[in-house]
Design a protein around this motif. Structure first.
Motif: not given
Length: 166
Positions: A103-127
């Motif tokens: 779904t993301t177009g990336y391999v595990r250990g290299g999945i980026s929240p940016l530039g994913q193949r399909k835009r998914l809902p994203t939650v960024l920890d508030d810290s």
């Protein structure tokens, strides 16, 4: 303006291409990935000499049947219940790794929240808001991108919520 590595100048990853296209200031950090290291995120923090509280891992979860991205500090873990709550869901489980990769177009250990193949809902920890910049995967093991948390949240349309556990 963005600082570019030689690799980026020849195309980069979908994550760095997205950052460049958006005109966001960022820095790429690369290091030699050790496949035997027990934690991709902790390895990145150690290799870059950055506090693990400023290095964030990208995890893909299934919230009520919808794949959802959680971006949390590598120094902790993901609170699945808090993630579900943050996106208005009831139950979250970790996504199947193969489905996350496909779904993301990336391999595990290299999945980026940016530039994913399909835009998914994203939650960024508030810290993340406590730091001038944070590091996330640039889309490949051994490659991180450092940017302002606000820029990451804006580009991914992320919700900021307390989804990490120390």
């Amino acid at each position: 303006m963005a600082k570019k590595s030689k690799k980026q100048q020849s195309g980069g990853t979908p994550a760095t291409v997205a950052l460049t296209a958006a005109g966001v200031t960022y820095t790429v950090h690369s290091y030699d990935h050790d496949p035997s290291h027990p934690s991709y995120g902790e390895e990145a923090a150690e290799a870059m000499g950055v506090s693990p509280d400023r290095v964030f891992k990208t995890l893909v979860a299934d919230v009520d049947g919808t794949l959802t991205v959680a971006v949390v500090p590598v120094s902790g873990s993901l609170d699945l219940k808090a993630l579900a709550t943050a996106v208005g869901g009831k139950r979250a489980t970790m996504a199947d790794p193969t489905l996350a990769e496909r779904t993301t177009g990336y391999v595990r250990g290299g999945i980026s929240p940016l530039g994913q193949r399909k835009r998914l809902p994203t939650v960024l920890d508030d810290s993340a808001a406590a730091h001038p910049t944070i590091c996330v995967s640039a889309g490949r093991r051994g490659l991180e991108v450092e940017l302002a948390a606000g820029d990451l949240a804006k580009l991914t349309a992320a919700v900021l919520a307390p989804v990490g556990r120390g």
